[in-house]
Design an enzyme around this catalytic site. Sequence first.
Site, short mmCIF file in Angstrom:
data_model
loop_
_atom_site.label_atom_id
_atom_site.label_comp_id
_atom_site.label_asym_id
_atom_site.label_seq_id
_atom_site.Cartn_x
_atom_site.Cartn_y
_atom_site.Cartn_z
N CYS A 1 0.85 -1.20 0.00
CA CYS A 1 0.00 0.00 0.00
C CYS A 1 0.88 1.25 0.00
O CYS A 1 0.59 2.23 -0.69
CB CYS A 1 -0.92 0.01 1.21
SG CYS A 1 -2.37 -1.04 1.09
N HIS B 1 -6.16 -2.50 -1.17
CA HIS B 1 -5.59 -3.57 -0.38
C HIS B 1 -6.46 -4.83 -0.39
O HIS B 1 -7.62 -4.78 0.03
CB HIS B 1 -5.38 -3.13 1.08
CG HIS B 1 -4.71 -4.17 1.92
ND1 HIS B 1 -3.34 -4.30 1.99
CD2 HIS B 1 -5.23 -5.18 2.66
CE1 HIS B 1 -3.04 -5.32 2.78
NE2 HIS B 1 -4.18 -5.88 3.19
N ASN C 1 1.53 -15.98 -5.46
CA ASN C 1 1.72 -16.87 -4.32
C ASN C 1 0.62 -16.59 -3.30
O ASN C 1 0.28 -15.43 -3.04
CB ASN C 1 3.08 -16.64 -3.67
CG ASN C 1 4.22 -17.06 -4.58
OD1 ASN C 1 4.11 -18.05 -5.31
ND2 ASN C 1 5.31 -16.30 -4.56
N GLY D 1 4.77 -19.63 -0.16
CA GLY D 1 5.86 -18.70 0.15
C GLY D 1 5.46 -17.24 0.11
O GLY D 1 6.32 -16.37 -0.02
N HIS E 1 -0.39 -8.42 0.50
CA HIS E 1 -1.14 -7.50 -0.38
C HIS E 1 -0.94 -8.16 -1.74
O HIS E 1 0.21 -8.31 -2.19
CB HIS E 1 -0.52 -6.10 -0.31
CG HIS E 1 -1.13 -5.08 -1.23
ND1 HIS E 1 -1.54 -3.84 -0.80
CD2 HIS E 1 -1.38 -5.10 -2.57
CE1 HIS E 1 -2.01 -3.14 -1.81
NE2 HIS E 1 -1.91 -3.90 -2.92
N HIS F 1 -0.14 -9.65 -5.23
CA HIS F 1 0.79 -9.19 -6.26
C HIS F 1 1.03 -10.29 -7.26
O HIS F 1 1.14 -11.46 -6.90
CB HIS F 1 2.12 -8.74 -5.63
CG HIS F 1 2.68 -9.68 -4.63
ND1 HIS F 1 2.24 -9.76 -3.33
CD2 HIS F 1 3.65 -10.62 -4.74
CE1 HIS F 1 2.91 -10.69 -2.67
NE2 HIS F 1 3.77 -11.24 -3.52
N HIS G 1 3.67 -11.79 -9.77
CA HIS G 1 5.08 -11.79 -10.17
C HIS G 1 5.16 -11.99 -11.68
O HIS G 1 4.59 -12.96 -12.21
CB HIS G 1 5.84 -12.95 -9.53
CG HIS G 1 5.97 -12.90 -8.04
ND1 HIS G 1 7.12 -12.46 -7.40
CD2 HIS G 1 5.11 -13.25 -7.05
CE1 HIS G 1 6.95 -12.56 -6.09
NE2 HIS G 1 5.75 -13.04 -5.85
P1 5GP Z 1 5.85 -13.08 -2.15
O1 5GP Z 1 6.93 -13.91 -1.54
O2 5GP Z 1 4.94 -12.49 -1.10
O3 5GP Z 1 5.08 -13.76 -3.25
O4 5GP Z 1 6.59 -11.89 -2.88
C1 5GP Z 1 6.95 -10.71 -2.24
C2 5GP Z 1 8.01 -10.08 -3.10
O5 5GP Z 1 8.18 -8.74 -2.69
C3 5GP Z 1 9.38 -10.76 -2.99
O6 5GP Z 1 9.79 -11.22 -4.26
C4 5GP Z 1 10.28 -9.66 -2.44
O7 5GP Z 1 11.57 -9.68 -2.99
C5 5GP Z 1 9.54 -8.39 -2.81
N1 5GP Z 1 9.76 -7.29 -1.91
C6 5GP Z 1 9.75 -7.34 -0.54
N2 5GP Z 1 9.95 -6.12 -0.03
C7 5GP Z 1 10.09 -5.27 -1.10
C8 5GP Z 1 10.32 -3.86 -1.21
O8 5GP Z 1 10.42 -3.14 -0.22
N3 5GP Z 1 10.41 -3.34 -2.46
C9 5GP Z 1 10.29 -4.12 -3.58
N4 5GP Z 1 10.39 -3.51 -4.77
N5 5GP Z 1 10.06 -5.46 -3.50
C10 5GP Z 1 9.97 -6.02 -2.28
ZN ZN Z 2 -1.79 -3.27 1.15
#
Ligand code: 5GP
Ligand code: ZN
Length: 114
Positions: free
Chosen positions: A7, A46, A87, A93, A98, A100, A102
């Site tokens: 957010c 969110h 994910n 993982g 929030h 997202h 990839h």
């Molecule tokens: P998840 O593991 O939840 O699917 O993916 C979260 C992603 O957010 C990870 O790939 C991690 O590297 C990325 N990430 C975590 N903190 C930050 C941040 O502060 N800035 C950016 N640009 N990416 C982040």
């Molecule tokens: Zn959020």
Amino acid sequence: MSNCLFCKIASGDISATVVYQGDRIVAFRDLNPQAPTHVLVIPRTHVSTLNELTADRDGLVGEMVRRAALIAKDLGHAEAGYRTVFNCNADAGQTVFHIHLHLLAGRTLEWPPG
Ligand code: 5GP
Ligand code: ZN
């Protein structure tokens, strides 16, 4: 949500390398990239996990997926290929709660994933 990293990125309170900004979604480079191109596409609103999606968000999620495809094309990955992943929760993982998408590209990606 006040205490949510993504957010804060969406609102500009925390900086990121933004590759797309629209009314409803934002896309930015992952801080810890797992491929030469690793972009995260998020909604401005969110939603914690895919489990919290409701029918009124169908258009929003469609826009996220279509935008990922457009970004992949803009970055030159459309023909070689790319992967899009959401994910959800611990076994997948998920670390940021929030939603997202990839977008991973720029190298051969193994299947099945680890
Ligand atoms: P998840 O593991 O939840 O699917 O993916 C979260 C992603 O957010 C990870 O790939 C991690 O590297 C990325 N990430 C975590 N903190 C930050 C941040 O502060 N800035 C950016 N640009 N990416 C982040
Ligand atoms: Zn959020």
